[in-house]
Design a protein around this motif. Sequence first.
Motif, PDB file in Angstrom:
ATOM      1  N   THR A  24      -1.530 -15.136   5.154  1.00 22.68           N
ATOM      2  CA  THR A  24      -1.237 -15.819   3.890  1.00 22.68           C
ATOM      3  C   THR A  24      -0.051 -15.159   3.197  1.00 22.68           C
ATOM      4  O   THR A  24       0.399 -14.075   3.591  1.00 22.68           O
ATOM      5  CB  THR A  24      -2.452 -15.760   2.952  1.00 22.68           C
ATOM      6  OG1 THR A  24      -2.720 -14.386   2.638  1.00 22.68           O
ATOM      7  CG2 THR A  24      -3.672 -16.406   3.588  1.00 22.68           C
ATOM      8  N   ARG A  46      -0.046 -13.697   0.357  1.00 19.05           N
ATOM      9  CA  ARG A  46      -0.479 -12.383  -0.134  1.00 19.05           C
ATOM     10  C   ARG A  46      -0.477 -11.352   0.988  1.00 19.05           C
ATOM     11  O   ARG A  46       0.044 -10.244   0.836  1.00 19.05           O
ATOM     12  CB  ARG A  46      -1.874 -12.463  -0.747  1.00 19.05           C
ATOM     13  CG  ARG A  46      -2.399 -11.089  -1.192  1.00 19.05           C
ATOM     14  CD  ARG A  46      -3.851 -11.122  -1.637  1.00 19.05           C
ATOM     15  NE  ARG A  46      -4.027 -11.854  -2.872  1.00 19.05           N
ATOM     16  CZ  ARG A  46      -4.716 -12.988  -2.991  1.00 19.05           C
ATOM     17  NH1 ARG A  46      -5.279 -13.541  -1.900  1.00 19.05           N
ATOM     18  NH2 ARG A  46      -4.836 -13.577  -4.153  1.00 19.05           N
ATOM     19  N   ARG A  47      -1.023 -11.705   2.129  1.00 20.83           N
ATOM     20  CA  ARG A  47      -1.136 -10.734   3.218  1.00 20.83           C
ATOM     21  C   ARG A  47       0.222 -10.433   3.846  1.00 20.83           C
ATOM     22  O   ARG A  47       0.428  -9.342   4.374  1.00 20.83           O
ATOM     23  CB  ARG A  47      -2.136 -11.223   4.259  1.00 20.83           C
ATOM     24  CG  ARG A  47      -3.572 -11.306   3.728  1.00 20.83           C
ATOM     25  CD  ARG A  47      -4.587 -11.492   4.839  1.00 20.83           C
ATOM     26  NE  ARG A  47      -4.611 -10.377   5.748  1.00 20.83           N
ATOM     27  CZ  ARG A  47      -4.684 -10.488   7.078  1.00 20.83           C
ATOM     28  NH1 ARG A  47      -4.711 -11.688   7.647  1.00 20.83           N
ATOM     29  NH2 ARG A  47      -4.717  -9.412   7.845  1.00 20.83           N
ATOM     30  N   GLU A  71       1.557  -7.872   1.456  1.00 21.10           N
ATOM     31  CA  GLU A  71       0.803  -6.628   1.577  1.00 21.10           C
ATOM     32  C   GLU A  71       1.310  -5.735   2.710  1.00 21.10           C
ATOM     33  O   GLU A  71       1.015  -4.531   2.733  1.00 21.10           O
ATOM     34  CB  GLU A  71      -0.676  -6.923   1.828  1.00 21.10           C
ATOM     35  CG  GLU A  71      -1.449  -7.348   0.593  1.00 21.10           C
ATOM     36  CD  GLU A  71      -2.915  -7.617   0.912  1.00 21.10           C
ATOM     37  OE1 GLU A  71      -3.291  -7.562   2.108  1.00 21.10           O
ATOM     38  OE2 GLU A  71      -3.676  -7.883  -0.023  1.00 21.10           O
ATOM     39  N   ARG A 125      -3.234  -4.952  -2.507  1.00 22.04           N
ATOM     40  CA  ARG A 125      -3.520  -6.300  -2.993  1.00 22.04           C
ATOM     41  C   ARG A 125      -2.956  -6.483  -4.406  1.00 22.04           C
ATOM     42  O   ARG A 125      -2.361  -7.514  -4.717  1.00 22.04           O
ATOM     43  CB  ARG A 125      -5.016  -6.575  -2.980  1.00 22.04           C
ATOM     44  CG  ARG A 125      -5.375  -8.007  -3.420  1.00 22.04           C
ATOM     45  CD  ARG A 125      -6.874  -8.209  -3.520  1.00 22.04           C
ATOM     46  NE  ARG A 125      -7.167  -9.551  -3.991  1.00 22.04           N
ATOM     47  CZ  ARG A 125      -7.579 -10.554  -3.231  1.00 22.04           C
ATOM     48  NH1 ARG A 125      -7.720 -10.384  -1.923  1.00 22.04           N
ATOM     49  NH2 ARG A 125      -7.838 -11.734  -3.755  1.00 22.04           N
ATOM     50  N   ALA A 162       0.803  -6.841  -4.117  1.00 20.01           N
ATOM     51  CA  ALA A 162       1.184  -8.151  -3.598  1.00 20.01           C
ATOM     52  C   ALA A 162       1.032  -9.226  -4.659  1.00 20.01           C
ATOM     53  O   ALA A 162       1.932 -10.063  -4.844  1.00 20.01           O
ATOM     54  CB  ALA A 162       0.337  -8.494  -2.363  1.00 20.01           C
ATOM     55  N   ASP A 163      -0.086  -9.209  -5.363  1.00 22.58           N
ATOM     56  CA  ASP A 163      -0.313 -10.224  -6.399  1.00 22.58           C
ATOM     57  C   ASP A 163       0.704 -10.090  -7.530  1.00 22.58           C
ATOM     58  O   ASP A 163       1.168 -11.094  -8.086  1.00 22.58           O
ATOM     59  CB  ASP A 163      -1.738 -10.112  -6.944  1.00 22.58           C
ATOM     60  CG  ASP A 163      -2.775 -10.653  -5.967  1.00 22.58           C
ATOM     61  OD1 ASP A 163      -2.385 -11.323  -4.991  1.00 22.58           O
ATOM     62  OD2 ASP A 163      -3.979 -10.406  -6.177  1.00 22.58           O
ATOM     63  N   LEU A 191       4.084 -11.474  -6.175  1.00 19.05           N
ATOM     64  CA  LEU A 191       4.032 -12.929  -6.044  1.00 19.05           C
ATOM     65  C   LEU A 191       4.107 -13.594  -7.414  1.00 19.05           C
ATOM     66  O   LEU A 191       4.777 -14.624  -7.572  1.00 19.05           O
ATOM     67  CB  LEU A 191       2.761 -13.350  -5.298  1.00 19.05           C
ATOM     68  CG  LEU A 191       2.765 -13.082  -3.789  1.00 19.05           C
ATOM     69  CD1 LEU A 191       1.379 -13.321  -3.202  1.00 19.05           C
ATOM     70  CD2 LEU A 191       3.799 -13.966  -3.080  1.00 19.05           C
ATOM     71  N   ALA A 218      -0.876 -17.554  -3.435  1.00 19.37           N
ATOM     72  CA  ALA A 218      -1.158 -16.328  -2.688  1.00 19.37           C
ATOM     73  C   ALA A 218      -1.966 -16.572  -1.426  1.00 19.37           C
ATOM     74  O   ALA A 218      -1.807 -15.859  -0.425  1.00 19.37           O
ATOM     75  CB  ALA A 218      -1.884 -15.324  -3.588  1.00 19.37           C
ATOM     76  N   ASP A 219      -2.854 -17.573  -1.443  1.00 22.00           N
ATOM     77  CA  ASP A 219      -3.744 -17.800  -0.304  1.00 22.00           C
ATOM     78  C   ASP A 219      -3.226 -18.866   0.662  1.00 22.00           C
ATOM     79  O   ASP A 219      -3.942 -19.260   1.584  1.00 22.00           O
ATOM     80  CB  ASP A 219      -5.135 -18.198  -0.809  1.00 22.00           C
ATOM     81  CG  ASP A 219      -5.805 -17.063  -1.573  1.00 22.00           C
ATOM     82  OD1 ASP A 219      -5.726 -15.904  -1.113  1.00 22.00           O
ATOM     83  OD2 ASP A 219      -6.383 -17.334  -2.641  1.00 22.00           O
ATOM     84  N   ARG A 262       7.969  -9.604  -0.541  1.00 19.19           N
ATOM     85  CA  ARG A 262       7.594  -8.619   0.489  1.00 19.19           C
ATOM     86  C   ARG A 262       8.623  -7.494   0.552  1.00 19.19           C
ATOM     87  O   ARG A 262       8.272  -6.315   0.681  1.00 19.19           O
ATOM     88  CB  ARG A 262       7.471  -9.301   1.852  1.00 19.19           C
ATOM     89  CG  ARG A 262       7.031  -8.360   2.965  1.00 19.19           C
ATOM     90  CD  ARG A 262       6.806  -9.084   4.264  1.00 19.19           C
ATOM     91  NE  ARG A 262       8.039  -9.665   4.800  1.00 19.19           N
ATOM     92  CZ  ARG A 262       8.094 -10.391   5.912  1.00 19.19           C
ATOM     93  NH1 ARG A 262       6.976 -10.650   6.599  1.00 19.19           N
ATOM     94  NH2 ARG A 262       9.239 -10.888   6.334  1.00 19.19           N
TER      95      ARG A 262
END
Length: 248
Positions: A91, A93-94, A97, A111, A114-115, A118, A127-128, A146
């Motif tokens: 995703t 978010r990942r 991360e 996390r 990342a949030d 974003l 994010a998802d 990122r």
Amino acid sequence: MTTGLDLRMDGVTLGYGGEPVLTGLDLTVPAGEFLVVVGHSGGGKSTLLRALAGLLPATSGRILAGGAPVTGPSRDRALVFQDDALLPWRTARRNVELAPAIGGARRAERRRAADDWLARVGLGDAADRLPRELSGGMRQRVQLARTLAASPRAILMDEPFGALDAQTRGSMQRLLAEVLEDAPATVVFVTHDVDEALTLGDRVVVLGTAGITAEFAVTGRHDHDRLRSEILAELGAVPARLVAEGAA
């Protein structure tokens, strides 16, 4: 807060398989400067970025970052391509991360980072979502988040907005300028677009196979028309006679 990293090339020759692409290159980028590099296709702009990133050793000369020799990649120097290079199974978010994870951050910490990034690039509600569920501009924003999540001191950008439509490109240019105000870093940005160069850069250099052929300080928007004409003339895109007539 991230601080910029000064970059320097002294008498550098770069090439592949024994064939030189750039020779006798001298370049100094002060910490915190936004330098834009323009030039013809195949003129060595991407080669320059790869060398600054530590992915291509110099055949001769020296490359320095923060006064130290560049001998390979470093977390201090991030390379960003036109292709967003997001991992399709992760995703948004990942994907973001990844940078703090490589730096050893714990799960909750990465996390949060990342949030936060974003949200700062306007994708807090995405994010998802997987990369295939995002537009080209949104994917580039994830890539920017990122990159910045790694807190690099120098960002090397190879036509990152070249594949975007004009409206999205303008939006990304504004976003990049805004986020760099809060996370200052040295930027070396390659583009074919002279207007983009003048919008973003503190300084614009024209790159040829024998090195830097000209440089232009960007002092304000009132100077853009004159600088555009001079850069295009240097690139050979328009005859110098017409540039002079247009500026009269």
